[in-house]
Motif scaffolding. Structure first.
Motif, PDB file in Angstrom:
ATOM      1  N   TRP A   1       0.845  -1.182   0.000  1.00  0.00           N
ATOM      2  CA  TRP A   1       0.000   0.000   0.000  1.00  0.00           C
ATOM      3  C   TRP A   1       0.889   1.242   0.000  1.00  0.00           C
ATOM      4  CZ3 TRP A   1      -0.360  -4.072   3.308  1.00  0.00           C
ATOM      5  CH2 TRP A   1      -1.521  -4.847   3.263  1.00  0.00           C
ATOM      6  N   GLY A   2       0.356   2.330  -0.541  1.00  0.00           N
ATOM      7  CA  GLY A   2       1.032   3.606  -0.440  1.00  0.00           C
ATOM      8  C   GLY A   2       0.912   4.163   0.967  1.00  0.00           C
ATOM      9  N   ALA A   3       1.604   5.286   1.221  1.00  0.00           N
ATOM     10  CA  ALA A   3       1.628   5.855   2.566  1.00  0.00           C
ATOM     11  C   ALA A   3       0.245   6.236   3.067  1.00  0.00           C
ATOM     12  CB  ALA A   3       2.551   7.072   2.585  1.00  0.00           C
ATOM     13  N   GLY A   4      -0.669   6.522   2.148  1.00  0.00           N
ATOM     14  CA  GLY A   4      -2.021   6.904   2.536  1.00  0.00           C
ATOM     15  C   GLY A   4      -3.004   5.756   2.559  1.00  0.00           C
ATOM     16  N   GLY A   5      -2.549   4.549   2.253  1.00  0.00           N
ATOM     17  CA  GLY A   5      -3.422   3.389   2.307  1.00  0.00           C
ATOM     18  C   GLY A   5      -3.950   2.922   0.971  1.00  0.00           C
ATOM     19  N   ASP A   6      -3.561   3.585  -0.129  1.00  0.00           N
ATOM     20  CA  ASP A   6      -4.019   3.141  -1.440  1.00  0.00           C
ATOM     21  C   ASP A   6      -3.301   1.847  -1.827  1.00  0.00           C
ATOM     22  OD1 ASP A   6      -1.823   5.021  -1.411  1.00  0.00           O
ATOM     23  OD2 ASP A   6      -1.730   4.824  -3.588  1.00  0.00           O
ATOM     24  N   GLU A   7      -4.037   0.880  -2.314  1.00  0.00           N
ATOM     25  CA  GLU A   7      -3.474  -0.429  -2.652  1.00  0.00           C
ATOM     26  C   GLU A   7      -2.674  -0.339  -3.941  1.00  0.00           C
ATOM     27  OE1 GLU A   7      -5.563  -4.341  -4.223  1.00  0.00           O
ATOM     28  OE2 GLU A   7      -6.010  -4.025  -2.096  1.00  0.00           O
ATOM     29  N   LEU A   8      -1.412  -0.773  -3.876  1.00  0.00           N
ATOM     30  CA  LEU A   8      -0.533  -0.730  -5.036  1.00  0.00           C
ATOM     31  C   LEU A   8      -0.423  -2.085  -5.723  1.00  0.00           C
ATOM     32  CD1 LEU A   8       2.386   1.495  -3.639  1.00  0.00           C
ATOM     33  CD2 LEU A   8       0.332   2.211  -4.880  1.00  0.00           C
ATOM     34  N   HIS A   9      -0.246  -3.154  -4.932  1.00  0.00           N
ATOM     35  CA  HIS A   9      -0.074  -4.473  -5.520  1.00  0.00           C
ATOM     36  C   HIS A   9      -0.587  -5.551  -4.579  1.00  0.00           C
ATOM     37  CE1 HIS A   9       2.278  -3.163  -8.964  1.00  0.00           C
ATOM     38  NE2 HIS A   9       2.964  -2.395  -8.150  1.00  0.00           N
ATOM     39  N   VAL A  10      -1.128  -6.607  -5.170  1.00  0.00           N
ATOM     40  CA  VAL A  10      -1.485  -7.820  -4.446  1.00  0.00           C
ATOM     41  C   VAL A  10      -0.848  -8.984  -5.176  1.00  0.00           C
ATOM     42  CG1 VAL A  10      -3.332  -9.315  -3.600  1.00  0.00           C
ATOM     43  CG2 VAL A  10      -3.701  -6.847  -3.741  1.00  0.00           C
ATOM     44  N   ARG A  11      -0.099  -9.787  -4.447  1.00  0.00           N
ATOM     45  CA  ARG A  11       0.550 -10.932  -5.057  1.00  0.00           C
ATOM     46  C   ARG A  11       0.200 -12.176  -4.256  1.00  0.00           C
ATOM     47  NH1 ARG A  11       4.153  -6.862  -4.889  1.00  0.00           N
ATOM     48  NH2 ARG A  11       5.113  -7.632  -2.968  1.00  0.00           N
ATOM     49  N   GLY A  12      -0.449 -13.118  -4.892  1.00  0.00           N
ATOM     50  CA  GLY A  12      -0.717 -14.404  -4.279  1.00  0.00           C
ATOM     51  C   GLY A  12      -0.087 -15.485  -5.135  1.00  0.00           C
ATOM     52  N   TYR A  13       0.742 -16.313  -4.554  1.00  0.00           N
ATOM     53  CA  TYR A  13       1.428 -17.305  -5.367  1.00  0.00           C
ATOM     54  C   TYR A  13       1.844 -18.497  -4.513  1.00  0.00           C
ATOM     55  CZ  TYR A  13       5.383 -14.749  -3.400  1.00  0.00           C
ATOM     56  OH  TYR A  13       6.244 -14.119  -2.546  1.00  0.00           O
ATOM     57  N   GLY A  14       2.005 -19.624  -5.172  1.00  0.00           N
ATOM     58  CA  GLY A  14       2.476 -20.833  -4.525  1.00  0.00           C
ATOM     59  C   GLY A  14       3.262 -21.648  -5.531  1.00  0.00           C
ATOM     60  N   ASN A  15       3.822 -22.760  -5.066  1.00  0.00           N
ATOM     61  CA  ASN A  15       4.592 -23.575  -5.989  1.00  0.00           C
ATOM     62  C   ASN A  15       3.706 -24.623  -6.654  1.00  0.00           C
ATOM     63  OD1 ASN A  15       4.225 -25.629  -4.156  1.00  0.00           O
ATOM     64  ND2 ASN A  15       6.367 -25.788  -3.554  1.00  0.00           N
ATOM     65  N   GLU A  16       4.335 -25.440  -7.468  1.00  0.00           N
ATOM     66  CA  GLU A  16       3.570 -26.352  -8.308  1.00  0.00           C
ATOM     67  C   GLU A  16       3.013 -27.543  -7.564  1.00  0.00           C
ATOM     68  OE1 GLU A  16       7.990 -27.443  -8.884  1.00  0.00           O
ATOM     69  OE2 GLU A  16       6.750 -25.687  -8.412  1.00  0.00           O
ATOM     70  N   PHE A  17       3.375 -27.726  -6.294  1.00  0.00           N
ATOM     71  CA  PHE A  17       2.941 -28.915  -5.572  1.00  0.00           C
ATOM     72  C   PHE A  17       1.577 -28.732  -4.907  1.00  0.00           C
ATOM     73  CE2 PHE A  17       7.597 -28.961  -5.589  1.00  0.00           C
ATOM     74  CZ  PHE A  17       7.791 -30.122  -6.319  1.00  0.00           C
ATOM     75  N   HIS A  18       1.047 -27.506  -4.932  1.00  0.00           N
ATOM     76  CA  HIS A  18      -0.292 -27.235  -4.427  1.00  0.00           C
ATOM     77  C   HIS A  18      -0.465 -27.686  -2.981  1.00  0.00           C
ATOM     78  CE1 HIS A  18      -1.337 -25.991  -8.404  1.00  0.00           C
ATOM     79  NE2 HIS A  18      -1.112 -27.194  -8.909  1.00  0.00           N
ATOM     80  N   ARG A  19       0.463 -27.236  -2.139  1.00  0.00           N
ATOM     81  CA  ARG A  19       0.354 -27.449  -0.707  1.00  0.00           C
ATOM     82  C   ARG A  19       0.695 -26.136  -0.010  1.00  0.00           C
ATOM     83  NH1 ARG A  19      -1.873 -31.173  -2.480  1.00  0.00           N
ATOM     84  NH2 ARG A  19      -1.840 -33.370  -1.843  1.00  0.00           N
ATOM     85  N   ASP A  20       0.771 -26.147   1.316  1.00  0.00           N
ATOM     86  CA  ASP A  20       0.891 -24.902   2.072  1.00  0.00           C
ATOM     87  C   ASP A  20       2.197 -24.166   1.779  1.00  0.00           C
ATOM     88  OD1 ASP A  20      -1.535 -25.386   3.201  1.00  0.00           O
ATOM     89  OD2 ASP A  20      -0.746 -26.183   5.078  1.00  0.00           O
ATOM     90  N   ASP A  21       2.069 -22.882   1.397  1.00  0.00           N
ATOM     91  CA  ASP A  21       3.197 -21.995   1.139  1.00  0.00           C
ATOM     92  C   ASP A  21       2.966 -20.711   1.929  1.00  0.00           C
ATOM     93  OD1 ASP A  21       4.003 -23.903  -0.839  1.00  0.00           O
ATOM     94  OD2 ASP A  21       2.613 -22.945  -2.244  1.00  0.00           O
ATOM     95  N   VAL A  22       4.000 -20.197   2.621  1.00  0.00           N
ATOM     96  CA  VAL A  22       3.840 -19.074   3.544  1.00  0.00           C
ATOM     97  C   VAL A  22       4.983 -18.082   3.377  1.00  0.00           C
ATOM     98  CG1 VAL A  22       3.683 -18.384   5.970  1.00  0.00           C
ATOM     99  CG2 VAL A  22       2.628 -20.526   5.232  1.00  0.00           C
ATOM    100  N   GLY A  23       4.671 -16.794   3.438  1.00  0.00           N
ATOM    101  CA  GLY A  23       5.673 -15.745   3.547  1.00  0.00           C
ATOM    102  C   GLY A  23       5.803 -15.342   5.006  1.00  0.00           C
ATOM    103  N   HIS A  24       6.979 -15.540   5.589  1.00  0.00           N
ATOM    104  CA  HIS A  24       7.179 -15.237   7.008  1.00  0.00           C
ATOM    105  C   HIS A  24       7.853 -13.890   7.240  1.00  0.00           C
ATOM    106  CE1 HIS A  24       5.733 -18.578   9.355  1.00  0.00           C
ATOM    107  NE2 HIS A  24       6.336 -19.457   8.560  1.00  0.00           N
ATOM    108  N   GLY A  25       8.763 -13.484   6.343  1.00  0.00           N
ATOM    109  CA  GLY A  25       9.536 -12.271   6.568  1.00  0.00           C
ATOM    110  C   GLY A  25       9.495 -11.339   5.379  1.00  0.00           C
ATOM    111  N   ALA A  26       9.576 -10.035   5.645  1.00  0.00           N
ATOM    112  CA  ALA A  26       9.604  -9.019   4.591  1.00  0.00           C
ATOM    113  C   ALA A  26      10.676  -7.995   4.925  1.00  0.00           C
ATOM    114  CB  ALA A  26       8.253  -8.336   4.446  1.00  0.00           C
ATOM    115  N   ALA A  27      11.318  -7.449   3.891  1.00  0.00           N
ATOM    116  CA  ALA A  27      12.339  -6.424   4.072  1.00  0.00           C
ATOM    117  C   ALA A  27      12.377  -5.549   2.826  1.00  0.00           C
ATOM    118  CB  ALA A  27      13.711  -7.053   4.314  1.00  0.00           C
ATOM    119  N   VAL A  28      12.914  -4.341   2.962  1.00  0.00           N
ATOM    120  CA  VAL A  28      13.144  -3.449   1.821  1.00  0.00           C
ATOM    121  C   VAL A  28      14.559  -2.895   1.941  1.00  0.00           C
ATOM    122  CG1 VAL A  28      10.718  -2.805   1.520  1.00  0.00           C
ATOM    123  CG2 VAL A  28      12.162  -1.458   3.048  1.00  0.00           C
ATOM    124  N   ASP A  29      15.153  -2.529   0.791  1.00  0.00           N
ATOM    125  CA  ASP A  29      16.468  -1.906   0.836  1.00  0.00           C
ATOM    126  C   ASP A  29      16.352  -0.425   0.496  1.00  0.00           C
ATOM    127  OD1 ASP A  29      16.256  -1.740  -1.941  1.00  0.00           O
ATOM    128  OD2 ASP A  29      17.544  -3.482  -2.292  1.00  0.00           O
TER     129      ASP A  29
END
Length: 465
Positions: A206-234
């Motif tokens: 989201w932008g600083a004011g709360g406007d949605e910029l991007h949504v990404r939903g993805y998993g691998n080819e095995f179709h089982r549980d996939d999770v994002g635990h950590g996020a960082a920016v440089d």
């Protein structure tokens, strides 16, 4: 005796590159920090070739050259000092001349205020450039319906705005971590529960004011549980996500850790499977020169890995708490003055429920010290740590006192000496701390109420430091 040990990745890296790596990545600029070099040199001015990688020239102590300022030296106080091996709180030993940037002695955290927001749980908090608190986790709609949740709060805890995500099934959508860039853009990662019966990684910006910029939903080819635990920016605004995919072999699920970078939020720049089977990454942080540090678990061991800006692995080390069945890292922070890496987590299988541990690794990935504070209660856990304005380590977690969870805040010098510990719980009952952020003389703690298997409310609290 468990010790930090480097993991040889040559053969495995080649195998992964051939079979798993789905991202090309930018070319690594010749001679720049974090890029390959040979024994003859080939690094830019101010950098040297160490173990095949360009990095800042070490000083006479063997540490990378410092870039920050130093003023005062903490004095010896109550608590424990640490060595190259795990030490228990109360041990004696000589302190080293670690420096801070502001104060001679840390201030013990003092309660200022707290609020219980709504049914759910907070997993992480970060400060925006405007000084607001961005808190992520989930809100509980019904017993079987969770929405991923972002709440942006003022300094006094007042809610300014919030955003939620309800996926296809909606039964278990959650954010696990949040990162904020210099422009104030907020990125959260976690998981979305799909109606077909598995989880996919969910990452939103989201932008600083709360406007949605991007949504990404993805998993691998095995179709089982996939999770994002950590996020960082440089510093350039690149977004990093780390977590795990479930790799299926004869219908038996096994974790396979991964790390990915987005160059402009939406466009994937590179992707790396960053370990072996039975791996998971729990947190990640970017360093001053653009590299990435991830912390996670490989089987029973803690795993710490450094990536160059182009996604190549610079080093990976494993460490196991002496005598423990499992050593789990949950949080990482990088000291901007000397680029030391501090990691906090908990261990199990030691005759107690769990115990906290904290460790320091230097710029090259060598262990400097590890510390296991004696638990106040029966199940001490560390989930996050920060370096405050005075240069002190504040380790945030929980401890079970007489069967009731309470917030535990442990203060250490950068030599590993435990200087202070605060146990806090509000009148409403038991609480657990899962994330922290600091600014000036404030320490913000987020988490939830109750035990893991009970209904919870989102906790947000401020302590003076």
């Amino acid at each position: 005796m468990s010790a930090s040990r480097a993991v040889v990745l040559g053969l495995f890296s080649a195998l992964i590159a051939a079979t798993c790596n789905s991202g090309g990545g930018d070319e690594c600029a010749a001679g720049s920090d974090g890029c390959p070099c040979d024994a003859g040199g080939g690094c830019a001015a101010g950098l040297v070739c160490v173990a095949g990688w360009c990095q800042a020239e070490p000083d006479e102590t063997g540490e990378p050259a410092t870039t920050g300022t130093s003023a005062a030296t903490p004095t010896e106080g109550a608590g424990s000092t640490s060595t190259g091996e795990t030490a228990s709180s109360g041990a004696s030993g000589a302190t080293t001349n670690e420096t801070t940037t502001a104060t001679d002695q840390p201030t013990s955290p003092s309660y200022r205020w707290h609020k219980l927001v709504e049914a759910g749980e907070a997993r992480d908090v970060q400060l925006t450039p405007a000084g607001e608190l961005a808190v992520v986790g989930y809100v509980e709609r019904t017993m079987y319906d969770r929405d991923a949740w972002l709440g942006v709060h003022a300094e006094d805890g007042a809610l300014l705005w919030e955003r939620t995500f309800d996926g296809e099934d909606g039964a278990g959508d959650e954010f696990e971590d949040v990162a904020i860039d210099a422009a104030g853009n907020i990125t959260a990662t976690g998981k979305q529960d799909l109606s077909v019966g598995w989880d996919d990684v969910l990452t939103m910006t989201w932008g600083a004011g709360g406007d949605e910029l991007h949504v990404r939903g993805y998993g691998n080819e095995f179709h089982r549980d996939d999770v994002g635990h950590g996020a960082a920016v440089d510093a350039e605004g690149n977004v990093y996500v780390c977590g795990y995919f479930t790799y299926m072999d004869n219908f038996t699920g096994t974790n396979l850790a991964y790390t990915t970078r987005y160059a402009d939020f939406s466009g994937q720049d590179w992707f790396q499977y960053s370990g072996l089977l039975e791996d998971v990454q729990y947190d990640c942080e970017t360093g001053p020169s653009g590299y990435l540090i991830t912390v996670g678990r490989r089987g029973p061991f803690a795993s710490i890995q450094r990536f160059a800006p182009d996604g190549d692995s610079v080093y990976r080390v494993e460490w196991g708490d002496d005598g423990a069945d499992s050593t789990v890292p949950r949080g990482v922070t990088i000291d901007p003055s000397d680029e030391a890496v501090y990691v906090a987590g908990y261990s199990s299988g030691l005759g107690v429920g769990t115990r906290q541990w904290i460790g320091r690794w230097d710029f090259a990935g060598d262990k400097v010290w590890t510390l296991a504070p004696a638990p106040t209660g029966a199940a001490a856990q560390a989930h996050d740590l920060v370096i405050d304005a005075g240069g002190w380590l504040r380790v945030i977690g929980s401890d079970q006192i007489d069967g009731t969870w309470a917030v535990a805040i442990t203060t250490l010098g950068r030599d590993g000496e435990e200087l202070d510990r605060v146990i806090w719980s509000p009148p409403e009952g038991e609480v657990r701390a899962l994330g922290a952020a600091t600014r000036s003389d404030s320490l913000y703690v987020v988490g939830g109420t109750g035990a893991d298997d009970q209904g919870s409310q989102i906790l947000l609290a401020e302590f003076g430091i």
